[in-house]
Write a protein that holds these residues in place. Structure first.
Motif, PDB file in Angstrom:
ATOM      1  N   GLU A 167       0.802  -1.214   0.000  1.00 59.61           N
ATOM      2  CA  GLU A 167       0.000   0.000   0.000  1.00 59.61           C
ATOM      3  C   GLU A 167       0.846   1.281   0.000  1.00 59.61           C
ATOM      4  O   GLU A 167       0.307   2.380   0.066  1.00 59.61           O
ATOM      5  CB  GLU A 167      -0.930   0.025   1.219  1.00 59.61           C
ATOM      6  CG  GLU A 167      -2.057  -0.989   1.164  1.00 59.61           C
ATOM      7  CD  GLU A 167      -1.588  -2.398   1.519  1.00 59.61           C
ATOM      8  OE1 GLU A 167      -0.688  -2.542   2.377  1.00 59.61           O
ATOM      9  OE2 GLU A 167      -2.106  -3.349   0.917  1.00 59.61           O
ATOM     10  N   SER A 168       2.162   1.147  -0.084  1.00 58.99           N
ATOM     11  CA  SER A 168       3.037   2.324  -0.079  1.00 58.99           C
ATOM     12  C   SER A 168       2.712   3.242  -1.255  1.00 58.99           C
ATOM     13  O   SER A 168       2.175   2.808  -2.276  1.00 58.99           O
ATOM     14  CB  SER A 168       4.504   1.898  -0.139  1.00 58.99           C
ATOM     15  OG  SER A 168       4.875   1.264   1.062  1.00 58.99           O
ATOM     16  N   ASP A 169       3.075   4.520  -1.098  1.00 54.58           N
ATOM     17  CA  ASP A 169       2.683   5.552  -2.063  1.00 54.58           C
ATOM     18  C   ASP A 169       3.593   5.701  -3.274  1.00 54.58           C
ATOM     19  O   ASP A 169       3.389   6.584  -4.096  1.00 54.58           O
ATOM     20  CB  ASP A 169       2.554   6.900  -1.354  1.00 54.58           C
ATOM     21  CG  ASP A 169       3.877   7.412  -0.786  1.00 54.58           C
ATOM     22  OD1 ASP A 169       4.920   6.752  -0.974  1.00 54.58           O
ATOM     23  OD2 ASP A 169       3.854   8.467  -0.137  1.00 54.58           O
ATOM     24  N   GLY A 170       4.596   4.861  -3.425  1.00 50.12           N
ATOM     25  CA  GLY A 170       5.478   4.938  -4.578  1.00 50.12           C
ATOM     26  C   GLY A 170       6.784   5.661  -4.318  1.00 50.12           C
ATOM     27  O   GLY A 170       7.676   5.644  -5.151  1.00 50.12           O
ATOM     28  N   THR A 171       6.893   6.318  -3.148  1.00 51.65           N
ATOM     29  CA  THR A 171       8.161   6.948  -2.804  1.00 51.65           C
ATOM     30  C   THR A 171       9.051   5.905  -2.150  1.00 51.65           C
ATOM     31  O   THR A 171       8.609   5.145  -1.295  1.00 51.65           O
ATOM     32  CB  THR A 171       7.977   8.145  -1.855  1.00 51.65           C
ATOM     33  OG1 THR A 171       7.388   7.718  -0.631  1.00 51.65           O
ATOM     34  CG2 THR A 171       7.122   9.229  -2.494  1.00 51.65           C
ATOM     35  N   VAL A 172      10.309   5.852  -2.590  1.00 53.69           N
ATOM     36  CA  VAL A 172      11.260   4.885  -2.045  1.00 53.69           C
ATOM     37  C   VAL A 172      12.581   5.601  -1.805  1.00 53.69           C
ATOM     38  O   VAL A 172      13.081   6.323  -2.665  1.00 53.69           O
ATOM     39  CB  VAL A 172      11.467   3.695  -3.009  1.00 53.69           C
ATOM     40  CG1 VAL A 172      12.555   2.764  -2.498  1.00 53.69           C
ATOM     41  CG2 VAL A 172      10.167   2.935  -3.208  1.00 53.69           C
ATOM     42  N   LEU A 173      13.118   5.397  -0.610  1.00 46.69           N
ATOM     43  CA  LEU A 173      14.420   5.939  -0.248  1.00 46.69           C
ATOM     44  C   LEU A 173      15.304   4.766   0.149  1.00 46.69           C
ATOM     45  O   LEU A 173      15.012   4.066   1.114  1.00 46.69           O
ATOM     46  CB  LEU A 173      14.295   6.921   0.920  1.00 46.69           C
ATOM     47  CG  LEU A 173      15.606   7.491   1.447  1.00 46.69           C
ATOM     48  CD1 LEU A 173      16.265   8.366   0.394  1.00 46.69           C
ATOM     49  CD2 LEU A 173      15.366   8.277   2.725  1.00 46.69           C
ATOM     50  N   ALA A 174      16.358   4.539  -0.610  1.00 49.63           N
ATOM     51  CA  ALA A 174      17.320   3.484  -0.306  1.00 49.63           C
ATOM     52  C   ALA A 174      18.646   4.147   0.022  1.00 49.63           C
ATOM     53  O   ALA A 174      19.146   4.956  -0.760  1.00 49.63           O
ATOM     54  CB  ALA A 174      17.473   2.539  -1.490  1.00 49.63           C
ATOM     55  N   CYS A 175      19.186   3.819   1.200  1.00 48.24           N
ATOM     56  CA  CYS A 175      20.427   4.445   1.662  1.00 48.24           C
ATOM     57  C   CYS A 175      21.409   3.382   2.136  1.00 48.24           C
ATOM     58  O   CYS A 175      21.016   2.335   2.629  1.00 48.24           O
ATOM     59  CB  CYS A 175      20.149   5.407   2.815  1.00 48.24           C
ATOM     60  SG  CYS A 175      19.133   6.798   2.339  1.00 48.24           S
ATOM     61  N   ALA A 176      22.684   3.717   2.046  1.00 43.53           N
ATOM     62  CA  ALA A 176      23.747   2.784   2.410  1.00 43.53           C
ATOM     63  C   ALA A 176      23.858   2.564   3.913  1.00 43.53           C
ATOM     64  O   ALA A 176      24.432   1.558   4.336  1.00 43.53           O
ATOM     65  CB  ALA A 176      25.084   3.281   1.866  1.00 43.53           C
ATOM     66  N   SER A 177      23.303   3.470   4.725  1.00 42.61           N
ATOM     67  CA  SER A 177      23.418   3.324   6.175  1.00 42.61           C
ATOM     68  C   SER A 177      22.243   4.011   6.866  1.00 42.61           C
ATOM     69  O   SER A 177      21.616   4.909   6.288  1.00 42.61           O
ATOM     70  CB  SER A 177      24.721   3.960   6.677  1.00 42.61           C
ATOM     71  OG  SER A 177      24.661   5.365   6.527  1.00 42.61           O
ATOM     72  N   PRO A 178      21.951   3.602   8.095  1.00 39.09           N
ATOM     73  CA  PRO A 178      20.877   4.260   8.844  1.00 39.09           C
ATOM     74  C   PRO A 178      21.133   5.757   9.063  1.00 39.09           C
ATOM     75  O   PRO A 178      20.206   6.557   8.989  1.00 39.09           O
ATOM     76  CB  PRO A 178      20.855   3.503  10.182  1.00 39.09           C
ATOM     77  CG  PRO A 178      21.404   2.151   9.846  1.00 39.09           C
ATOM     78  CD  PRO A 178      22.455   2.417   8.791  1.00 39.09           C
ATOM     79  N   SER A 179      22.375   6.146   9.293  1.00 35.20           N
ATOM     80  CA  SER A 179      22.656   7.571   9.520  1.00 35.20           C
ATOM     81  C   SER A 179      22.410   8.386   8.249  1.00 35.20           C
ATOM     82  O   SER A 179      21.857   9.491   8.308  1.00 35.20           O
ATOM     83  CB  SER A 179      24.075   7.780  10.039  1.00 35.20           C
ATOM     84  OG  SER A 179      25.022   7.324   9.096  1.00 35.20           O
TER      85      SER A 179
END
Length: 65
Positions: free
Chosen positions: A40-52
């Motif tokens: 059900e996500s809105d299509g925005t995706v953020l993929a990052c190499a680390s939590p910080s």
């Protein structure tokens, strides 16, 4: 190498297989509000190499314009 990706029109088939890979490598993959991705996500995706890096990117994405 890419440390951050921010997409705004992704479908579940675009990101679903990437979640275990990104997380298994120590990265984070969420929507632009830091929520877990679901069907059900809105299509925005953020993929990052680390939590910080994810925290910094979320702050920037959600800053008032």
């Amino acid at each position: 190498m890419i440390d951050i990706i921010a997409e705004s029109t992704m479908k579940i088939w675009d990101w679903a297989a990437l979640v275990p890979i990104v997380e298994g490598a120590g990265g984070c993959i969420t929507d632009w509000h830091g929520r877990k991705l679901t069907a059900e996500s809105d299509g925005t995706v953020l993929a990052c190499a680390s939590p910080s890096l994810s925290r910094e990117a979320l702050t920037a994405l959600n800053a008032p314009s």
